[in-house]
Design a protein around this motif. Structure first.
Motif, PDB file in Angstrom:
ATOM      1  N   ALA A  48      38.744  35.499  40.959  1.00 24.84           N
ATOM      2  CA  ALA A  48      37.549  36.345  41.045  1.00 24.84           C
ATOM      3  C   ALA A  48      36.445  35.737  40.187  1.00 24.84           C
ATOM      4  O   ALA A  48      35.888  36.391  39.305  1.00 24.84           O
ATOM      5  CB  ALA A  48      37.866  37.761  40.598  1.00 24.84           C
ATOM      6  N   ARG A  88      34.336  38.328  45.130  1.00 26.84           N
ATOM      7  CA  ARG A  88      35.083  39.211  44.237  1.00 26.84           C
ATOM      8  C   ARG A  88      34.384  39.315  42.877  1.00 26.84           C
ATOM      9  O   ARG A  88      34.357  40.384  42.254  1.00 26.84           O
ATOM     10  CB  ARG A  88      36.510  38.674  44.088  1.00 26.84           C
ATOM     11  CG  ARG A  88      37.592  39.694  44.311  1.00 26.84           C
ATOM     12  CD  ARG A  88      38.975  39.068  44.425  1.00 26.84           C
ATOM     13  NE  ARG A  88      39.257  38.810  45.839  1.00 26.84           N
ATOM     14  CZ  ARG A  88      39.323  37.599  46.373  1.00 26.84           C
ATOM     15  NH1 ARG A  88      39.153  36.524  45.638  1.00 26.84           N
ATOM     16  NH2 ARG A  88      39.560  37.465  47.660  1.00 26.84           N
ATOM     17  N   ASP A 114      43.087  39.181  47.344  1.00 24.80           N
ATOM     18  CA  ASP A 114      42.764  40.601  47.194  1.00 24.80           C
ATOM     19  C   ASP A 114      43.980  41.388  46.708  1.00 24.80           C
ATOM     20  O   ASP A 114      43.875  42.261  45.836  1.00 24.80           O
ATOM     21  CB  ASP A 114      42.292  41.190  48.528  1.00 24.80           C
ATOM     22  CG  ASP A 114      40.861  40.834  48.867  1.00 24.80           C
ATOM     23  OD1 ASP A 114      40.120  40.404  47.959  1.00 24.80           O
ATOM     24  OD2 ASP A 114      40.490  40.969  50.044  1.00 24.80           O
ATOM     25  N   ALA A 121      37.657  44.943  46.153  1.00 22.87           N
ATOM     26  CA  ALA A 121      37.777  43.810  47.070  1.00 22.87           C
ATOM     27  C   ALA A 121      36.576  43.785  48.007  1.00 22.87           C
ATOM     28  O   ALA A 121      36.126  44.833  48.478  1.00 22.87           O
ATOM     29  CB  ALA A 121      39.063  43.907  47.878  1.00 22.87           C
TER      30      ALA A 121
END
Length: 275
Positions: A48, A88, A114, A121
């Protein structure tokens, strides 16, 4: 050899490749490579994080998109998002995000990430970045870290499409291979420091298997990249050429600390749609 057998061949050439061939080749390539790509580069890219290129500079370092706090409540599109790591990162800062990719295989890796990543998400959609399934002027921010731009034949059309979905006053930012790299061999060692081609040769790089294109990458000079942005009605705000950081010892394809001492590997373009 039996007359019904076909000799297996692989070839690398610089030749013209239109949009249809490019889309077919690159969708297949990334579908096949998606899992291995995540295995090889996943720890470098994070699950992320928004990493702008092999140099390792992240959005937390560069603030290409501006103040992270201002992403809250914004509608954001990541095109050519791969595993949607950048999407993300934006979603974690309160943005409403959708990440698109040409490859279903890459979107499958995004769904895997995810499942193992805490926090919101992004929405995912499979789409050719030159033909996005979104309404006009519906995004505040549109971005990509090495996605789509070098993998489409019609990069001028890509800029027009990104401008179409960007609202007036909105921001576009994307990174891609620095144009000067195309004049040099794509190898990380000393041999990659001697130019062996013309910077002005914009013929695509094409890998072919069984006589059919299996991977296509397109080159534009710096002048042509800028012209495509301006011709799409956007205002160019910045071009970043990030230096190789001293603490990055990673070798990624032709990128390396040695080459990074001498040549820019990545260009980041930032533009806005006039209000």
């Amino acid at each position: 050899m039996d007359e019904h057998e076909v000799e297996y061949t692989e070839a690398i050439t610089r030749r013209e490749s239109g949009q249809a061939e490019t889309v077919s080749a690159n969708r297949g390539w990334w579908d096949r490579e998606a899992s291995d790509y995540l295995t090889e580069h996943g720890s470098f890219l994070g699950d992320a994080d928004l990493v702008w290129g092999p140099e390792g500079w992240s959005e937390d370092d560069l603030h290409v998109l501006g103040d992270p706090a201002e992403l809250a409540g914004r509608r954001v599109l990541e095109f050519g998002g791969g595993g949607a790591q950048g999407a993300r990162w934006c979603a974690a800062r309160g943005a409403t995000v959708v990440s698109t990719d040409l490859s279903g295989g890459m979107l499958a890796t995004a769904r895997l990430l995810d499942a193992r990543t805490p926090g919101p998400a992004p929405a995912l959609a499979q789409a050719d970045a030159t033909r996005l399934p979104f309404a006009d002027a519906c995004f505040d921010v549109v971005f990509s870290a090495y996605g789509a731009t070098p993998f489409v034949a019609d990069s001028a059309g890509l800029m027009l499409e990104l401008a179409r979905v960007l609202r007036p006053g909105g921001l576009l930012a994307f990174s891609t291979s620095h144009p000067i790299r195309w004049a040099f061999p794509d190898v990380p060692g000393p041999e990659g420091l001697t130019a062996n081609g013309s910077y002005f040769d914009e013929r695509p790089y094409v890998e072919a298997t069984w006589g059919e294109a299996s991977y296509v990458e397109h080159h534009r000079t710096m002048g042509h990249r800028i012209a495509e942005i301006v011709d799409a009605g956007l205002v160019l705000r910045a071009v970043h050429e990030p230096e190789w950081p001293a603490d990055n010892r990673e070798v990624w394809g032709g990128w390396s600390p040695l080459r990074g001492e001498h040549l820019p590997g990545t260009a980041i373009f930032v533009a806005t749609r006039p209000a």
